[in-house]
Enzyme design. Structure first.
Site, PDB file in Angstrom:
ATOM      1  N   LYS A 140      39.239  41.841  47.436  1.00 57.85           N
ATOM      2  CA  LYS A 140      41.063  41.317  47.639  1.00 57.85           C
ATOM      3  C   LYS A 140      41.455  41.386  48.358  1.00 57.85           C
ATOM      4  O   LYS A 140      41.563  41.041  49.473  1.00 57.85           O
ATOM      5  CB  LYS A 140      41.077  40.850  46.063  1.00 57.85           C
ATOM      6  N   TYR A 194      34.430  39.675  33.773  1.00 55.57           N
ATOM      7  CA  TYR A 194      33.309  38.914  34.484  1.00 55.57           C
ATOM      8  C   TYR A 194      33.601  39.539  36.406  1.00 55.57           C
ATOM      9  O   TYR A 194      34.097  40.066  36.883  1.00 55.57           O
ATOM     10  CB  TYR A 194      35.215  38.095  35.687  1.00 55.57           C
ATOM     11  N   TYR A 204      38.338  24.855  39.951  1.00 51.92           N
ATOM     12  CA  TYR A 204      38.498  25.082  38.456  1.00 51.92           C
ATOM     13  C   TYR A 204      39.655  23.649  38.379  1.00 51.92           C
ATOM     14  O   TYR A 204      40.100  23.891  36.869  1.00 51.92           O
ATOM     15  CB  TYR A 204      38.766  26.285  37.733  1.00 51.92           C
ATOM     16  N   ASP A 237      33.072  47.267  39.933  1.00 52.47           N
ATOM     17  CA  ASP A 237      33.568  46.226  40.517  1.00 52.47           C
ATOM     18  C   ASP A 237      35.118  46.253  40.841  1.00 52.47           C
ATOM     19  O   ASP A 237      35.676  45.816  39.305  1.00 52.47           O
ATOM     20  CB  ASP A 237      33.423  44.718  39.828  1.00 52.47           C
TER      21      ASP A 237
END
Length: 452
Positions: free
Chosen positions: A294, A159, A26, A265
């Protein structure tokens, strides 16, 4: 003296190469943000080559829950790499993968019986979406093409990752991926529920209007929907929003009513981050498909898992293809699986529950004081997640420099200054993280404009 000068020159040259040729997440190649070279990391600390030692407030994007250089995880990695670092998972298997999947089935609901190992969180979501699509492709094999289920229902401010299918179920208007609108498949987005703040362990009164739009969307489109996909309780990169467990309960009930699959999720929230082992436990429900990533390896390397029921798996495999059509090259990587198994053994010891509760206690005693700051729109926290939402966009370069000068590593985005420290972070260290956020709020240079 010459040696020191030469080393300094080498570091400068390396950083210049980094600035000119390495594209960080980003960031713009036209105006690269400053990067800080790390020499090592240990415990909750990141040590920079320039000498600063920082308290990590980010757990390397939610993942390093046990801290860095953990002896148990190091031992698992060292032991496994001497045996094999990788071998293909097609037609072969190995004990690290078997051990990991056994642990995952022990920790997750009994209804989940099949584990698909993948590379990253985004890929885990891709796998989950493909599972749902292939499930209905098999189940509705005799239905005309126009009647098959090709849509997903999800929430605004959600997201789910950076790959294309994951982006397609990420908010197309309020996220970093809105520029891809028109290229991605168009799915169905319901209004996200209200933000809530738990207080002294109690959730506030639920607003039943939260579910209205979702209920209307599912009633209208259920015949074309393959699955509902949500981030349970906490919406992460789409806004760091915390919503009421009652909403998730009602989503489960609606999925049951309309016989739809529910994909949860838990890539960001799984393994204790919200104060429960999995965030869906706040609502007392179970998913049909579960995405994990993660923190799965304790932040050591990339690995994810998608879990589903025996019925869904068998339905998929009874279709035209005879199998699930997905197979990453590095699926079931032995090195990652070995470290993940060691990480889950630490989780099973249960110390994380007291650690997360201690972090949440500090948030509860420190964050409310920031609510009255002129720059602060709201504060919220749950488990080991603390969020300060500001009226102004941060000046990333300046606020990052201020954080480093004050011995912390915090990486805000937009109007969100948030922290999710490793579980081993002490109350004193968490307090220092919050104090430094307050210091930044009082610094005009840390924000892009002054509020009216």
């Amino acid at each position: 003296m010459n040696l020191i000068t030469n080393n300094h020159t080498k570091v400068s040259c390396d950083l210049e190469f980094d600035r000119q040729h390495i594209w960080h997440p980003y960031t713009s190649t036209l105006a690269p943000l400053k990067c800080y070279p790390v020499s090592r990391a240990y415990g909750v600390h990141i040590e920079l080559e320039s000498g600063e030692t920082l308290i990590d407030g980010m757990s390397s994007w939610w993942s390093a829950i046990h801290g860095y250089n953990h002896p148990q995880l190091n031992q698992a990695a060292h032991k496994q790499i001497d045996a094999m670092s990788h071998v293909m998972f097609g037609g072969l298997t190995h004990h690290p993968a078997i051990s990991l999947c056994k642990s995952l089935l022990e920790l997750t609901p009994q209804s989940l019986q099949q584990v698909f190992l993948a590379d990253s969180g985004s890929v885990s979501v891709e796998v989950a979406l493909k599972m749902a699509m292939q499930y209905w492709h098999t189940k509705n094999a005799e239905i005309p093409e126009s009647s098959k289920r090709t849509k997903f229902l999800t929430l605004s401010h959600g997201y789910h990752g950076d790959t294309f299918a994951a982006m397609s179920v990420t908010d197309p208007d309020n996220s970093m991926h809105k520029m891809y609108k028109g290229f991605l498949p168009e799915h169905i987005f319901a209004k996200s529920p209200s933000c809530y703040q738990i207080n002294q362990g109690q959730w506030p009164t639920y607003d039943p209007q939260d579910i209205t739009d979702f209920k209307n969307k599912i009633a209208k489109h259920h015949q074309e929907i393959a699955a509902v996909i949500l981030e349970p309780i906490v919406q992460g990169a789409g806004g760091m929003r915390i919503y009421h467990p009652e909403f998730l309960k009602e989503v489960r009930q609606l999925c049951d009513q309309y016989e739809l699959l529910l994909i949860l999720d838990e890539i960001a929230t799984g393994f204790g981050r919200t104060g429960k082992l999995f965030a869906f436990e706040h609502a007392g429900i179970e998913p049909d498909i579960l995405c994990l990533g993660k923190a799965l390896t304790g932040g050591y390397m990339t690995l994810s898992a998608t879990l589903t029921s025996q019925t869904i798996a068998d339905t998929i495999c009874s279709g035209e293809s005879g199998c699930f059509m997905h197979g990453p090259t590095f699926m079931g990587n032995p090195l990652a699986c070995a470290v993940a198994s060691a990480s889950l053994e630490i989780i099973k010891q249960g110390h994380w529950q007291h650690q997360v509760a201690a972090i949440e206690s500090v948030f509860a005693s420190t964050l409310p004081a920031l609510q009255n700051h002129q720059r602060v729109k709201s504060v919220r926290w749950l488990g080991a997640i603390g969020v300060v939402e500001t009226y102004q966009v941060v000046n990333m370069e300046n606020i990052q420099q201020l954080f480093i000068e004050n011995g912390v590593w915090i990486r805000p985005f937009g109007r969100l200054i948030y922290i999710m420290p490793p579980f081993i972070t002490t109350p004193e260290q968490v307090t220092h993280l919050v104090d430094t956020i307050e210091f930044a709020l009082n610094n005009d240079d840390c924000f892009q404009y002054i509020p009216k």
